[in-house]
Structure formats: C-alpha cells, structure tokens
Design a protein around this motif. Sequence first.
Motif, mmCIF file in Angstrom:
data_model
loop_
_atom_site.group_PDB
_atom_site.id
_atom_site.type_symbol
_atom_site.label_atom_id
_atom_site.label_comp_id
_atom_site.label_asym_id
_atom_site.label_seq_id
_atom_site.Cartn_x
_atom_site.Cartn_y
_atom_site.Cartn_z
ATOM 1 N N SER A 234 64.398 49.186 33.418
ATOM 2 C CA SER A 234 64.543 48.359 34.605
ATOM 3 C C SER A 234 64.572 49.389 35.591
ATOM 4 O O SER A 234 64.700 50.575 35.167
ATOM 5 C CB SER A 234 65.839 47.593 34.687
ATOM 6 N N ARG A 235 64.553 49.079 36.813
ATOM 7 C CA ARG A 235 64.412 50.100 37.912
ATOM 8 C C ARG A 235 65.695 51.192 37.972
ATOM 9 O O ARG A 235 65.304 52.182 38.282
ATOM 10 C CB ARG A 235 64.496 49.406 39.371
ATOM 11 N N PRO A 236 66.815 50.849 37.943
ATOM 12 C CA PRO A 236 68.058 51.734 37.899
ATOM 13 C C PRO A 236 67.825 53.090 36.876
ATOM 14 O O PRO A 236 68.146 54.064 37.379
ATOM 15 C CB PRO A 236 69.202 51.061 37.336
ATOM 16 N N ILE A 237 67.032 52.809 35.700
ATOM 17 C CA ILE A 237 66.939 53.819 34.851
ATOM 18 C C ILE A 237 65.846 55.035 35.583
ATOM 19 O O ILE A 237 66.154 56.159 35.401
ATOM 20 C CB ILE A 237 66.518 53.572 33.494
ATOM 21 N N VAL A 238 64.946 54.274 36.290
ATOM 22 C CA VAL A 238 63.828 55.290 36.862
ATOM 23 C C VAL A 238 64.750 55.879 37.830
ATOM 24 O O VAL A 238 64.374 57.005 38.255
ATOM 25 C CB VAL A 238 62.806 54.455 37.200
ATOM 26 N N ASP A 239 65.386 54.922 38.814
ATOM 27 C CA ASP A 239 66.111 55.553 40.028
ATOM 28 C C ASP A 239 66.959 56.941 39.611
ATOM 29 O O ASP A 239 67.036 57.776 40.332
ATOM 30 C CB ASP A 239 66.640 54.562 40.476
ATOM 31 N N ASN A 240 67.504 56.625 38.391
ATOM 32 C CA ASN A 240 68.472 57.815 38.154
ATOM 33 C C ASN A 240 67.745 58.948 37.424
ATOM 34 O O ASN A 240 68.126 60.088 37.075
ATOM 35 C CB ASN A 240 69.361 57.361 37.105
ATOM 36 N N GLY A 241 66.524 58.964 37.481
ATOM 37 C CA GLY A 241 65.443 59.983 36.803
ATOM 38 C C GLY A 241 65.689 60.174 35.260
ATOM 39 O O GLY A 241 65.355 61.312 34.612
ATOM 40 N N TRP A 242 66.180 59.008 34.460
ATOM 41 C CA TRP A 242 66.306 58.983 33.044
ATOM 42 C C TRP A 242 64.826 58.857 32.525
ATOM 43 O O TRP A 242 64.764 59.291 31.350
ATOM 44 C CB TRP A 242 67.450 58.363 32.424
ATOM 45 N N LEU A 243 63.989 57.856 33.084
ATOM 46 C CA LEU A 243 62.678 57.699 32.264
ATOM 47 C C LEU A 243 61.745 57.809 33.395
ATOM 48 O O LEU A 243 62.236 57.513 34.859
ATOM 49 C CB LEU A 243 62.653 56.472 31.886
ATOM 50 N N PRO A 244 60.446 58.086 33.340
ATOM 51 C CA PRO A 244 59.437 58.339 34.139
ATOM 52 C C PRO A 244 58.964 56.806 35.111
ATOM 53 O O PRO A 244 59.348 55.882 34.243
ATOM 54 C CB PRO A 244 58.224 58.926 33.787
ATOM 55 N N LYS A 245 58.453 56.891 36.169
ATOM 56 C CA LYS A 245 58.176 55.682 36.871
ATOM 57 C C LYS A 245 57.081 54.668 35.991
ATOM 58 O O LYS A 245 57.358 53.448 35.872
ATOM 59 C CB LYS A 245 57.484 56.080 38.290
ATOM 60 N N ASN A 246 56.268 55.350 35.111
ATOM 61 C CA ASN A 246 55.502 54.474 34.283
ATOM 62 C C ASN A 246 56.152 53.841 33.399
ATOM 63 O O ASN A 246 55.501 52.743 32.468
ATOM 64 C CB ASN A 246 54.309 55.326 33.642
ATOM 65 N N ARG A 247 57.335 54.009 33.194
ATOM 66 C CA ARG A 247 58.162 53.165 32.084
ATOM 67 C C ARG A 247 58.907 51.708 32.741
ATOM 68 O O ARG A 247 59.638 50.866 31.950
ATOM 69 C CB ARG A 247 59.128 54.103 31.487
ATOM 70 N N GLN A 248 58.741 51.843 34.146
ATOM 71 C CA GLN A 248 59.573 50.819 34.714
ATOM 72 C C GLN A 248 58.790 49.338 34.883
ATOM 73 O O GLN A 248 57.775 49.305 34.953
ATOM 74 C CB GLN A 248 59.776 51.143 36.346
ATOM 75 N N VAL A 249 59.562 48.414 34.539
ATOM 76 C CA VAL A 249 59.073 46.914 34.272
ATOM 77 C C VAL A 249 59.714 46.262 35.600
ATOM 78 O O VAL A 249 60.922 46.222 35.814
ATOM 79 C CB VAL A 249 59.644 46.306 33.016
ATOM 80 N N GLY A 250 58.966 45.427 36.295
ATOM 81 C CA GLY A 250 59.386 44.698 37.366
ATOM 82 C C GLY A 250 58.412 44.757 38.454
ATOM 83 O O GLY A 250 57.502 44.923 38.405
#
Length: 318
Positions: A234-250
């Motif tokens: 989900s977005r918070p994980i990407v916003d925190n920089g833990w995973l890259p943007k291409n992994r975000q669902v939503g």
Amino acid sequence: MSDVLAVTEHRRGELRDESFEVITAGRELADDAGGDLHLAVISGNVDEFADDLNRQGVDAIHTVEYGEEFNHDVYVQAVCALYDDLTPTFLLMPNSVNGLDYAPAVANHLDLPLVTDAVGFEYNDTLVVTREMYGSKVETSVEVDGDRFAVTTRGAEWPEAEGVSEAEVSAFDFEPDESAIRSSVTGFEEVGGGDVDISEAEFLVSIGRGIEEEENLPLIEDLVEATGATLSSSRPIVDNGWLPKNRQVGQSGKQVTPKVYLAIGISGAVQHVAGMKGADTIIAINTDPNAPIFDIADYGIVGDLFDVVPELTEQFES
C-alpha cells in the motif's frame, strides 16, 4: 441501431488487460443500445492482436497498420477516421496513460462529450455513466446530454472477455497526414525498481503499515519466496521508502487483477481497494476485525501478522 467502437491497447508487443476488459464493457453497452461492437486495433502486430481479441461478443475488428508503438498523433487521426467511417453512437477508450493521452483530442476533434474514468454505465435513450469521486468514497451518476458519446473506462472494473468469436477482421484503409505526426517513440524507461510489473502477477502478497518497521520486511519476503508470489504494498510503505514506487497498489499506484491477493497489515482504505478489488480471490490478515479490508475479502484471518505469517511460511515450505 446504436453501435459501439472500442479502442484496444498494447505495449511493447503485448496486449494490455484493458483491451479485453473494454470488450466486456463495449458488449454491455451495445446490448443496451441494440447495436454491434466494433474493435479498433492500431499499430503493432495488428493481425496477431486481432486473433487474440476475437472474443465472444465482438462483431467486427478493424486493424490500422502503422508503426509499432502508441503514438498520440497517429491514434488521434486513426480513431477519428474510423469513427467517421463507422459513425457509431459510442466511442470507448481505456482510462489508461495512453487512453487519457489521445481521448480528449479525439473528443475535441469529433465534437463529442467526453466522460472519463467510468466504472459503469447504462443506456436507455440517454447515457448514464457511473463515476467515483473523493478517493472512491462517493459514487456519482452522470447523465450525458447528446446523441453520440465518448467514454474512457477504468481498468479492472469489467471482467476480461472470454470465449471465441468469428468476427470479421478487416484492414482499415488509413492514410495519415504525415505532416501532423510530430512525435515518435524512441525507447522505454522503466520507473525505478522496474524489474517487476505487479500488474502482470498472478499471486500478490501485499503489505501495509501493519508491518510497523522496515526491519520486518524479511518476514514477508520469506513468505513471498515460499509461495512464489510477487511482493507489493500500500502507499505508506512506498512513502516511507521501504519499497519502490512500482510496487504500490492503489489509485496513485497500479491497478492489479491477480488470481490471489494476500493483504497483510492493510486496513483497506478506499484508495487502496480501488487498485485491487478486481482480484479473483482476496485474503486479508489484520488484527482489527472491523478493518474495511474484510468487507471485500473472500477469506480473512483476524490475528497478529507476526504470528500468522511465520506459520503460513512454514506450511508452504513443508
């Protein structure tokens, strides 16, 4: 008789899911209006694409052989020429990056009202389009004033067309104005971390803020490896920089339609749900029994992910 012209989409030699979804949407609208469904296949390996797209519900397929990849100027001219030739009542285009690139120009050129991001519609002398607003928190009905209409359809809202049809495939006689083609595709550059396209995955293990810390990622990665799944978030994980943007669902990430979507520590905010509700089977793990994710889940586990995930990993490894 009110016909539908639906424009399909491909990228880098492969048809996109939206192409098969727009068939279902187009057939639904053609049935309401008592018309035929025509498909437009523009650029690329049009003959091979036409074979793949000859699905149940399609009445005719029109191919336009020009170039290999999407080109704004070519698509605008080709779609307008097809529309003028077929004179359909409805023009459907995907609500994708490419679709939203050329759809406004086409609608402007043809002087058609354009409704974008449709999640549903019905026609009974008047076209009523269903859209979502405010992060999908509000559903609205838009009554369109006119005799002919252009609509872009949101991905993952209609199932992909199946079955086999024997629709006639014909090459459309198209001579573009070369002076109006002012752009060309010179290459592709993936978004950072673009080694994986989660929209193509059949099994997604997706994580939310419930994992608490980046140091807990290996716990999830062990499950991903044991199941052969693909990791998303989900977005918070990407916003925190833990995973890259291409992994975000939503809504602000990617829309996905896997066979299995395992949501771990995801509450189920409407922005996230909009990107994954088209999954065949949704499984949720959350400590909160009232989490919105359980409203759409086919299976749910109310429990601590730090207890549940290791157990699942052990089961799959054995």
